[in-house]
Write an enzyme that holds these catalytic residues in place. Structure first.
Site, PDB file in Angstrom:
ATOM      1  N   HIS A  13       0.857  -1.198   0.000  1.00  0.00           N
ATOM      2  CA  HIS A  13       0.000   0.000   0.000  1.00  0.00           C
ATOM      3  C   HIS A  13       0.891   1.246   0.000  1.00  0.00           C
ATOM      4  O   HIS A  13       1.253   1.780   1.048  1.00  0.00           O
ATOM      5  CB  HIS A  13      -0.919  -0.008   1.241  1.00  0.00           C
ATOM      6  CG  HIS A  13      -1.952   1.074   1.238  1.00  0.00           C
ATOM      7  ND1 HIS A  13      -3.270   0.849   1.577  1.00  0.00           N
ATOM      8  CD2 HIS A  13      -1.888   2.402   0.956  1.00  0.00           C
ATOM      9  CE1 HIS A  13      -3.965   1.980   1.502  1.00  0.00           C
ATOM     10  NE2 HIS A  13      -3.130   2.941   1.130  1.00  0.00           N
ATOM     11  N   HIS A  15       1.170   4.923  -2.265  1.00  0.00           N
ATOM     12  CA  HIS A  15       0.683   5.816  -3.328  1.00  0.00           C
ATOM     13  C   HIS A  15       1.886   6.547  -3.924  1.00  0.00           C
ATOM     14  O   HIS A  15       2.665   7.166  -3.184  1.00  0.00           O
ATOM     15  CB  HIS A  15      -0.276   6.857  -2.750  1.00  0.00           C
ATOM     16  CG  HIS A  15      -1.517   6.281  -2.142  1.00  0.00           C
ATOM     17  ND1 HIS A  15      -2.686   6.110  -2.850  1.00  0.00           N
ATOM     18  CD2 HIS A  15      -1.781   5.846  -0.890  1.00  0.00           C
ATOM     19  CE1 HIS A  15      -3.617   5.604  -2.048  1.00  0.00           C
ATOM     20  NE2 HIS A  15      -3.090   5.430  -0.844  1.00  0.00           N
ATOM     21  N   HIS A  65       0.186  17.419  -6.651  1.00  0.00           N
ATOM     22  CA  HIS A  65      -0.148  17.148  -8.060  1.00  0.00           C
ATOM     23  C   HIS A  65       0.207  18.336  -8.964  1.00  0.00           C
ATOM     24  O   HIS A  65       0.612  18.146 -10.111  1.00  0.00           O
ATOM     25  CB  HIS A  65      -1.635  16.778  -8.197  1.00  0.00           C
ATOM     26  CG  HIS A  65      -1.947  15.429  -7.604  1.00  0.00           C
ATOM     27  ND1 HIS A  65      -3.117  15.140  -6.969  1.00  0.00           N
ATOM     28  CD2 HIS A  65      -1.203  14.290  -7.542  1.00  0.00           C
ATOM     29  CE1 HIS A  65      -3.098  13.876  -6.549  1.00  0.00           C
ATOM     30  NE2 HIS A  65      -1.946  13.350  -6.882  1.00  0.00           N
ATOM     31  N   THR A  98      -3.062   7.155  -9.367  1.00  0.00           N
ATOM     32  CA  THR A  98      -4.286   7.536 -10.068  1.00  0.00           C
ATOM     33  C   THR A  98      -3.917   8.066 -11.448  1.00  0.00           C
ATOM     34  O   THR A  98      -3.305   9.141 -11.541  1.00  0.00           O
ATOM     35  CB  THR A  98      -5.005   8.673  -9.285  1.00  0.00           C
ATOM     36  OG1 THR A  98      -4.905   8.418  -7.885  1.00  0.00           O
ATOM     37  CG2 THR A  98      -6.451   8.817  -9.723  1.00  0.00           C
ATOM     38  N   GLY A 187      -8.759   8.293  -2.364  1.00  0.00           N
ATOM     39  CA  GLY A 187      -9.205   9.683  -2.420  1.00  0.00           C
ATOM     40  C   GLY A 187     -10.002  10.029  -1.165  1.00  0.00           C
ATOM     41  O   GLY A 187     -10.301   9.144  -0.349  1.00  0.00           O
ATOM     42  N   HIS A 214      -9.883   1.475  -0.081  1.00  0.00           N
ATOM     43  CA  HIS A 214      -9.713   2.236   1.152  1.00  0.00           C
ATOM     44  C   HIS A 214     -11.052   2.138   1.882  1.00  0.00           C
ATOM     45  O   HIS A 214     -12.077   2.572   1.347  1.00  0.00           O
ATOM     46  CB  HIS A 214      -9.382   3.697   0.846  1.00  0.00           C
ATOM     47  CG  HIS A 214      -7.943   3.897   0.492  1.00  0.00           C
ATOM     48  ND1 HIS A 214      -7.369   3.343  -0.622  1.00  0.00           N
ATOM     49  CD2 HIS A 214      -6.953   4.587   1.117  1.00  0.00           C
ATOM     50  CE1 HIS A 214      -6.090   3.671  -0.661  1.00  0.00           C
ATOM     51  NE2 HIS A 214      -5.803   4.432   0.385  1.00  0.00           N
ATOM     52  N   GLU A 217     -11.942   4.720   6.701  1.00  0.00           N
ATOM     53  CA  GLU A 217     -11.093   5.820   7.201  1.00  0.00           C
ATOM     54  C   GLU A 217     -11.943   6.828   7.968  1.00  0.00           C
ATOM     55  O   GLU A 217     -11.439   7.613   8.750  1.00  0.00           O
ATOM     56  CB  GLU A 217     -10.393   6.536   6.041  1.00  0.00           C
ATOM     57  CG  GLU A 217      -9.291   5.730   5.396  1.00  0.00           C
ATOM     58  CD  GLU A 217      -8.734   6.430   4.173  1.00  0.00           C
ATOM     59  OE1 GLU A 217      -9.423   6.449   3.136  1.00  0.00           O
ATOM     60  OE2 GLU A 217      -7.625   6.974   4.256  1.00  0.00           O
ATOM     61  N   ASP A 292       1.731   3.641   3.113  1.00  0.00           N
ATOM     62  CA  ASP A 292       0.713   4.565   2.617  1.00  0.00           C
ATOM     63  C   ASP A 292       1.360   5.683   1.795  1.00  0.00           C
ATOM     64  O   ASP A 292       1.307   5.670   0.578  1.00  0.00           O
ATOM     65  CB  ASP A 292      -0.111   5.151   3.777  1.00  0.00           C
ATOM     66  CG  ASP A 292      -1.467   5.670   3.329  1.00  0.00           C
ATOM     67  OD1 ASP A 292      -1.827   5.458   2.162  1.00  0.00           O
ATOM     68  OD2 ASP A 292      -2.177   6.279   4.153  1.00  0.00           O
ATOM     69  N   ASP A 293       1.970   6.644   2.491  1.00  0.00           N
ATOM     70  CA  ASP A 293       2.575   7.814   1.824  1.00  0.00           C
ATOM     71  C   ASP A 293       3.882   8.136   2.545  1.00  0.00           C
ATOM     72  O   ASP A 293       3.907   8.974   3.453  1.00  0.00           O
ATOM     73  CB  ASP A 293       1.622   9.004   1.920  1.00  0.00           C
ATOM     74  CG  ASP A 293       0.281   8.722   1.247  1.00  0.00           C
ATOM     75  OD1 ASP A 293       0.243   8.593   0.018  1.00  0.00           O
ATOM     76  OD2 ASP A 293      -0.734   8.630   1.960  1.00  0.00           O
TER      77      ASP A 293
HETATM   78  P1  5GP Z   1      -1.404   9.362  -6.705  1.00  0.00           P
HETATM   79  O1  5GP Z   1      -2.566   8.441  -6.951  1.00  0.00           O
HETATM   80  O2  5GP Z   1      -1.663  10.745  -7.231  1.00  0.00           O
HETATM   81  O3  5GP Z   1      -0.097   8.808  -7.181  1.00  0.00           O
HETATM   82  O4  5GP Z   1      -1.228   9.459  -5.116  1.00  0.00           O
HETATM   83  C1  5GP Z   1      -1.903  10.399  -4.314  1.00  0.00           C
HETATM   84  C2  5GP Z   1      -3.382  10.097  -4.242  1.00  0.00           C
HETATM   85  O5  5GP Z   1      -3.599   8.871  -3.509  1.00  0.00           O
HETATM   86  C3  5GP Z   1      -4.188  11.137  -3.441  1.00  0.00           C
HETATM   87  O6  5GP Z   1      -4.587  12.201  -4.271  1.00  0.00           O
HETATM   88  C4  5GP Z   1      -5.360  10.319  -2.929  1.00  0.00           C
HETATM   89  O7  5GP Z   1      -6.352  10.190  -3.925  1.00  0.00           O
HETATM   90  C5  5GP Z   1      -4.752   8.953  -2.688  1.00  0.00           C
HETATM   91  N1  5GP Z   1      -4.321   8.791  -1.277  1.00  0.00           N
HETATM   92  C6  5GP Z   1      -3.096   8.913  -0.773  1.00  0.00           C
HETATM   93  N2  5GP Z   1      -3.090   8.678   0.557  1.00  0.00           N
HETATM   94  C7  5GP Z   1      -4.354   8.396   0.890  1.00  0.00           C
HETATM   95  C8  5GP Z   1      -4.983   8.042   2.123  1.00  0.00           C
HETATM   96  O8  5GP Z   1      -4.373   7.952   3.206  1.00  0.00           O
HETATM   97  N3  5GP Z   1      -6.332   7.833   2.071  1.00  0.00           N
HETATM   98  C9  5GP Z   1      -7.041   7.897   0.903  1.00  0.00           C
HETATM   99  N4  5GP Z   1      -8.344   7.657   0.964  1.00  0.00           N
HETATM  100  N5  5GP Z   1      -6.475   8.225  -0.266  1.00  0.00           N
HETATM  101  C10 5GP Z   1      -5.135   8.464  -0.276  1.00  0.00           C
END
Ligand code: 5GP
Length: 352
Positions: A13, A15, A65, A98, A187, A214, A217, A292-293
Site C-alpha cells: 500500500h 501511493h 499534483h 491515479t 481519495g 480504502h 477511514e 501509505d505515503d
Molecule cells: P497518486 O494516486 O496521485 O499517485 O497518489 C496520491 C493520491 O492517492 C491522493 O490524491 C489520494 O487520492 C490517494 N491517497 C493517498 N493517501 C491516501 C490516504 O491515506 N487515504 C485515501 N483515501 N487516499 C489516499
C-alpha cells in the site's frame, strides 16, 4: 533495529504521489516559484509541516499534483520512489497511482501511465521484474544483482465519475502485460459515493483484476458494510469499524493493509496504543504493514516495522514472519509468490 532495514519486506500500500521525497518536492516547488506560478515560501511551509489531519492531507495532495503532474516529472518520481523502496530491501512493491488527464499539457490517463512505465524502466540501482511470469526485467550488464518485483495498481479517485472510473479499469486491463495487477479505490473518504464506483469495480473483478479498497477511514458504517459485501481481495486502513462490521471483517478474513504512521499522523486513530493492529494480530487476521505515503508522513517501510515491533512488543522473528506472510496477499501470480518465498528462505538462514 538495523534488522528492520536489512530484512526483506513486501510493500502493498504505497501511493506514488504520496511517496515523493521532500527534497524533490522542494526542488520542483522552487522551479515553479521562480516562474511565478506558485509562492515558494508558502509551499515550502506546507510541505515541511509534519502533522496534518486527513482533511489537510488531501489539500496537500492537490498541491503535490501541481508540482508533479507533467510527463517528465511523473517519470522522475516513479524512478526515485522505486529506488527508495529498493534501498531499504523491499523485494516486492505494489505501487498504486491515479492515472490523470490534463488536456492543457496533452496528458491522458494512458500517457500518464506511459510516463510511469518510463520511470520504472529507468531504475538502475536494482533489477526490476515488472511483468507476468518474469517476461520483462530491466537487467543491467547481464549481472546478477538485487531484484525488486514491481506491480502496479491503478487508483480510482473518489472525485471521479462512473465513466472516468471505467476508463481507468479499461486502461488497467490493457496494461496487464506491463505489470498492472489491480484496482484501488482511494481519495477523500467524505467525497463521492460507493455506488458511483461499483460498476467499474465489478467489471474489473469480472475481468480478473484484483481489488483493494480504502475502507473505514471515516465512520461510515453503511459504506463499510457495502464494501465488505463486495468481497474485495484486500482493504486498506479499517480504522473506524463498529462492532458488527468488525465481526464481518474477521469472519470474511479479508486481508488488511495497515498503515500505522499514516493513521496516527492523520488522527484517524488517537494513539498507537489504541491501534487495531494489536487486535487483528492477536486474532491472527491476515494483515500487512505498509507505508501509505512515505513522503507525506516522513516514514519508510523499515520505520513501520520498527514502530510495530516496539509498540506491540514483537520480536525480530515475529516481525520476519509478518513480512513473509504478506506474500500470501500479493496480487502477482503464483510464480512470483514462489520466488519471493525462496528469497525469504535464504534470508531466514541468515537470521539464525
Ligand atoms: P497518486 O494516486 O496521485 O499517485 O497518489 C496520491 C493520491 O492517492 C491522493 O490524491 C489520494 O487520492 C490517494 N491517497 C493517498 N493517501 C491516501 C490516504 O491515506 N487515504 C485515501 N483515501 N487516499 C489516499
Amino acid at each position: 533495529m538495523e534488522w528492520c532495514v536489512s530484512m526483506p519486506k513486501v510493500e502493498l500500500h504505497a501511493h506514488l504521489n504520496g511517496s515523493v521525497r521532500d527534497s524533490t518536492l522542494l526542488e520542483l516547488a522552487r522551479v515553479l516559484g521562480e516562474k511565478g506560478i506558485i509562492a515558494f515560501s508558502d509551499v515550502e511551509t506546507v510541505i515541511m509541516k509534519s502533522d496534518r489531519t486527513l482533511h489537510e492531507v488531501f489539500k496537500l495532495f492537490d498541491l503535490i499534483h501541481i508540482l508533479t503532474t507533467d510527463h517528465s516529472t511523473v517519470t522522475r518520481i516513479t524512478k526515485e520512489v522505486i529506488e527508495d523502496f529498493a534501498s531499504e530491501n523491499v523485494v516486492y512493491l505494489e505501487l498504486r497511482t491515479t492515472p490523470k488527464r490534463n488536456d492543457s499539457i496533452r496528458m491522458s490517463k494512458r500517457s500518464y501511465m506511459e510516463a510511469v512505465m518510463e520511470g520504472l524502466k529507468a531504475v538502475s540501482s536494482v533489477d526490476v521484474d515488472y511483468a507476468p511470469a518474469g517476461l520483462k526485467t530491466n537487467t543491467f550488464n547481464g549481472t546478477t544483482r538485487k531484484k525488486l518485483y514491481v506491480r502496479f495498481l491503478l487508483s480510482i479517485d473518489r472525485r471521479e465519475s462512473t465513466e472516468a472510473a471505467m476508463e481507468t479499469v479499461k486502461l488497467a486491463l490493457e496494461m496487464r502485460d506491463s505489470g498492472v495487477v489491480g484496482i484501488d479505490l482511494s481519495g477523500n473518504p467524505i467525497v463521492g459515493s460507493w455506488t458511483t464506483f461499483l460498476p467499474a469495480l465489478k467489471y474489473a473483478r469480472e475481468q480478473g483484476l484484483c481489488i483493494t479498497l480504502h475502507c473505514g477511514e471515516v465512520p461510515n458504517q453503511e459504506e463499510i458494510t457495502a464494501m465488505l459485501d463486495f468481497l474485495p481481495h484486500r482493504i486498506g486502513h479499517a480504522c473506524c469499524f463498529e462492532k458488527e462490521n468488525w465481526r464481518k471483517l474477521k469472519s470474511l478474513k479479508i486481508p488488511v493493509e495497515i498503515c500505522l504512521t499514516s493513521n496516527i499522523r492523520t488522527e484517524t486513530i488517537s494513539s498507537i496504543d489504541n491501534h487495531h493492529f494489536a487486535d487483528l494480530y492477536k486474532a491472527k487476521h491476515p494483515l500487512v504493514l505498509c507505508t501509505d505515503d512515505s513522503g507525506v508522513f516522513s516514514t519508510s517501510l523499515s520505520g513501520e516495522y520498527r514502530l510495530a515491533s516496539s509498540a506491540f512488543g514483537l520480536r525480530k522473528t515475529e516481525m520476519f514472519q509478518l513480512a513473509e506472510t504478506a506474500i500470501d496477499f500479493i496480487f502477482a501470480d503464483d510464480g512470483v509468490k514462489e520466488e519471493l518465498r525462496a528469497i525469504f528462505e535464504v534470508a531466514t538462514e541468515k537470521l539464525h
